[in-house]
Design a protein around this motif. Structure first.
Motif, PDB file in Angstrom:
ATOM      1  N   ASP A 114       0.806  -1.216   0.000  1.00 46.95           N
ATOM      2  CA  ASP A 114       0.000   0.000   0.000  1.00 46.95           C
ATOM      3  C   ASP A 114       0.842   1.271   0.000  1.00 46.95           C
ATOM      4  N   ARG A 115       2.147   1.148   0.314  1.00 48.53           N
ATOM      5  CA  ARG A 115       3.039   2.312   0.271  1.00 48.53           C
ATOM      6  C   ARG A 115       3.975   2.277  -0.935  1.00 48.53           C
ATOM      7  N   LEU A 116       3.863   1.269  -1.757  1.00 47.97           N
ATOM      8  CA  LEU A 116       4.797   1.086  -2.876  1.00 47.97           C
ATOM      9  C   LEU A 116       4.516   2.079  -3.995  1.00 47.97           C
ATOM     10  N   SER A 117       5.572   2.733  -4.462  1.00 48.16           N
ATOM     11  CA  SER A 117       5.468   3.689  -5.571  1.00 48.16           C
ATOM     12  C   SER A 117       6.455   3.325  -6.668  1.00 48.16           C
ATOM     13  N   LEU A 118       5.971   3.319  -7.898  1.00 47.63           N
ATOM     14  CA  LEU A 118       6.854   3.161  -9.060  1.00 47.63           C
ATOM     15  C   LEU A 118       7.434   4.512  -9.403  1.00 47.63           C
ATOM     16  N   ASN A 119       8.733   4.686  -9.169  1.00 47.30           N
ATOM     17  CA  ASN A 119       9.401   5.856  -9.714  1.00 47.30           C
ATOM     18  C   ASN A 119       9.544   5.621 -11.213  1.00 47.30           C
ATOM     19  N   GLN A 120       9.040   6.573 -11.982  1.00 53.78           N
ATOM     20  CA  GLN A 120       8.846   6.357 -13.418  1.00 53.78           C
ATOM     21  C   GLN A 120      10.126   6.003 -14.157  1.00 53.78           C
ATOM     22  N   ILE A 121      11.278   6.395 -13.624  1.00 58.41           N
ATOM     23  CA  ILE A 121      12.530   6.109 -14.317  1.00 58.41           C
ATOM     24  C   ILE A 121      12.832   4.612 -14.344  1.00 58.41           C
ATOM     25  N   THR A 122      12.231   3.845 -13.432  1.00 62.19           N
ATOM     26  CA  THR A 122      12.479   2.404 -13.361  1.00 62.19           C
ATOM     27  C   THR A 122      11.952   1.687 -14.594  1.00 62.19           C
ATOM     28  N   THR A 123      10.919   2.252 -15.210  1.00 63.36           N
ATOM     29  CA  THR A 123      10.381   1.715 -16.471  1.00 63.36           C
ATOM     30  C   THR A 123      10.487   2.814 -17.517  1.00 63.36           C
ATOM     31  N   ASP A 124      11.715   3.245 -17.772  1.00 62.51           N
ATOM     32  CA  ASP A 124      11.959   4.453 -18.549  1.00 62.51           C
ATOM     33  C   ASP A 124      11.393   4.401 -19.964  1.00 62.51           C
ATOM     34  N   LYS A 125      11.278   3.225 -20.539  1.00 62.90           N
ATOM     35  CA  LYS A 125      10.768   3.137 -21.918  1.00 62.90           C
ATOM     36  C   LYS A 125       9.258   3.361 -21.988  1.00 62.90           C
ATOM     37  N   LYS A 135       7.415  -5.745  -6.887  1.00 65.29           N
ATOM     38  CA  LYS A 135       6.499  -6.043  -5.785  1.00 65.29           C
ATOM     39  C   LYS A 135       7.042  -7.172  -4.912  1.00 65.29           C
ATOM     40  N   GLU A 136       7.558  -8.216  -5.555  1.00 66.65           N
ATOM     41  CA  GLU A 136       8.086  -9.366  -4.811  1.00 66.65           C
ATOM     42  C   GLU A 136       9.277  -8.968  -3.948  1.00 66.65           C
ATOM     43  N   ARG A 137      10.216  -8.228  -4.536  1.00 68.70           N
ATOM     44  CA  ARG A 137      11.419  -7.846  -3.810  1.00 68.70           C
ATOM     45  C   ARG A 137      11.124  -6.797  -2.723  1.00 68.70           C
ATOM     46  N   TYR A 138      10.134  -5.981  -2.964  1.00 65.33           N
ATOM     47  CA  TYR A 138       9.716  -4.995  -1.964  1.00 65.33           C
ATOM     48  C   TYR A 138       9.292  -5.686  -0.671  1.00 65.33           C
ATOM     49  N   ILE A 139       8.460  -6.705  -0.804  1.00 69.91           N
ATOM     50  CA  ILE A 139       8.007  -7.445   0.378  1.00 69.91           C
ATOM     51  C   ILE A 139       9.179  -8.192   1.023  1.00 69.91           C
ATOM     52  N   GLN A 140      10.036  -8.797   0.199  1.00 71.21           N
ATOM     53  CA  GLN A 140      11.120  -9.628   0.723  1.00 71.21           C
ATOM     54  C   GLN A 140      12.223  -8.816   1.412  1.00 71.21           C
ATOM     55  N   CYS A 192       0.876   0.369 -13.540  1.00 66.15           N
ATOM     56  CA  CYS A 192       0.621   0.393 -12.101  1.00 66.15           C
ATOM     57  C   CYS A 192      -0.782  -0.126 -11.788  1.00 66.15           C
ATOM     58  N   LEU A 193      -1.754   0.240 -12.608  1.00 67.30           N
ATOM     59  CA  LEU A 193      -3.120  -0.248 -12.382  1.00 67.30           C
ATOM     60  C   LEU A 193      -3.186  -1.767 -12.513  1.00 67.30           C
ATOM     61  N   ARG A 194      -2.531  -2.299 -13.540  1.00 66.40           N
ATOM     62  CA  ARG A 194      -2.540  -3.757 -13.722  1.00 66.40           C
ATOM     63  C   ARG A 194      -1.870  -4.463 -12.545  1.00 66.40           C
ATOM     64  N   ALA A 195      -0.806  -3.871 -12.042  1.00 69.72           N
ATOM     65  CA  ALA A 195      -0.040  -4.494 -10.947  1.00 69.72           C
ATOM     66  C   ALA A 195      -0.587  -4.110  -9.573  1.00 69.72           C
ATOM     67  N   GLU A 196      -1.576  -3.254  -9.554  1.00 74.12           N
ATOM     68  CA  GLU A 196      -2.179  -2.774  -8.303  1.00 74.12           C
ATOM     69  C   GLU A 196      -1.153  -2.044  -7.431  1.00 74.12           C
ATOM     70  N   VAL A 197      -0.250  -1.320  -8.080  1.00 77.63           N
ATOM     71  CA  VAL A 197       0.692  -0.449  -7.373  1.00 77.63           C
ATOM     72  C   VAL A 197       0.006   0.899  -7.199  1.00 77.63           C
ATOM     73  N   PRO A 198      -0.170   1.357  -5.963  1.00 75.91           N
ATOM     74  CA  PRO A 198      -1.055   2.498  -5.729  1.00 75.91           C
ATOM     75  C   PRO A 198      -0.445   3.875  -5.955  1.00 75.91           C
ATOM     76  N   PRO A 232       4.881   7.082   1.003  1.00 72.68           N
ATOM     77  CA  PRO A 232       5.204   6.146  -0.073  1.00 72.68           C
ATOM     78  C   PRO A 232       6.694   5.846  -0.157  1.00 72.68           C
ATOM     79  N   ILE A 233       6.996   4.624  -0.601  1.00 68.66           N
ATOM     80  CA  ILE A 233       8.371   4.167  -0.791  1.00 68.66           C
ATOM     81  C   ILE A 233       8.586   3.963  -2.285  1.00 68.66           C
TER      82      ILE A 233
END
Length: 273
Positions: A8-19, A266-271, A29-35, A243-244
């Motif tokens: 619920d605090r996870l944020s995609l910094n847009q540069i991570t998916t730069d393309k 998402k997986e690595r965030y939790i781990q 983000c909507l598909r992955a349910e990243v808020p 948010p993180i």
């Protein structure tokens, strides 16, 4: 140590998916349910502020920050003023897109005079504070790793960022804690405690060994040597529960399909976070 149980605090910094374009990143983000999403200004510029705002609002996604403002030092007074004007535009974009955090990457020296460049940074922030406060936007000083001093920022420690931020109210100027830039610092945990109440953002990635590239060498959490969880817990102890952002510059990750990147993120965030 406490493990995060949800995203619920996870944020995609847009540069991570730069393309991805802004719309592609929001849809991902909507598909992955990243808020949350953190937006970069060059992605906003590609489609314009009006369409960017419409996409964000239609999706119902929250904006954790805008990157970037700053880049204050310049060789002439005219160029320094142009940079202040551009920062004012960045503040307007942040306010329009619904975030109260503008991340400042403060800029390198235009010559060899680091003392003068650091004064330009301090002076630039001082000029921006009233404008930002009127618009409900906080200025987040992000110290960068010292290896970036020549090209990206003369603010290279959390201590120095705190020194500047301490001159202002917490709702005016704060700091951004990015693990890639500060994990090495023997004074890190004391400086995080010192920043209590004024941490405006927390960014995660990892430091790969051997480091493949100064800029493009960040790794996904768990792929490097940063002990992430103690830093997150220290940031929370200092009052930050926002948010993180996962912010990764890495060509291999950029070349990976975005949906796969978000699933791994998402997986690595939790781990690990």
């Amino acid at each position: 140590m406490t493990q995060l149980q949800s995203i619920d605090r996870l944020s995609l910094n847009q540069i991570t998916t730069d393309k991805w374009s802004l719309k592609e990143a929001v849809d991902g983000c909507l598909r992955a349910e990243v808020p949350w999403i953190a937006l970069w200004r060059h992605k906003i510029e590609e489609i314009g502020l009006k369409d960017s705002k419409r996409i964000i609002q239609d999706a119902g996604i929250k904006v954790s920050s805008i990157c970037r403002g700053g880049m204050f030092p310049a060789a002439t007074e005219l160029e320094r003023q142009k940079r202040i004007d551009d920062n004012r535009r960045a503040i307007d974009e942040a306010a329009e897109l619904g975030t109260d955090v503008l991340v400042l990457v403060c800029g390198p020296a235009p010559d060899k005079d680091l003392v003068a460049a650091r004064k330009m940074v301090a002076d630039g922030i001082e000029q921006l504070v009233p404008y930002a406060k009127e618009r409900g936007v906080k200025l987040g000083i992000e110290p960068l790793h010292p290896m970036y001093a020549a090209e990206r920022s003369v603010i290279v420690s959390l201590a120095h960022a705190n020194d500047i931020a301490d001159q202002y109210a917490p709702d005016e100027v704060g700091v951004i804690v990015d693990v890639f830039h500060v994990w090495w610092d023997p004074d890190l945990f004391r400086q995080i405690t010192r920043a209590k109440g004024r941490i405006l953002g927390y960014h995660v990635s990892d430091w790969i060994v051997p480091t493949p590239d100064l800029l493009m060498g960040r790794g996904m959490m768990g792929d490097g040597v940063i002990n992430l969880r103690p830093i997150r817990l220290a940031v929370e102890e200092a009052g930050y529960n926002g948010p993180i952002e996962v912010e990764i510059f890495n060509q291999q990750i950029w070349d990976t399909p975005g949906d796969e990147v978000l699933a791994l993120m998402k997986e690595r965030y939790i781990q690990h976070v």
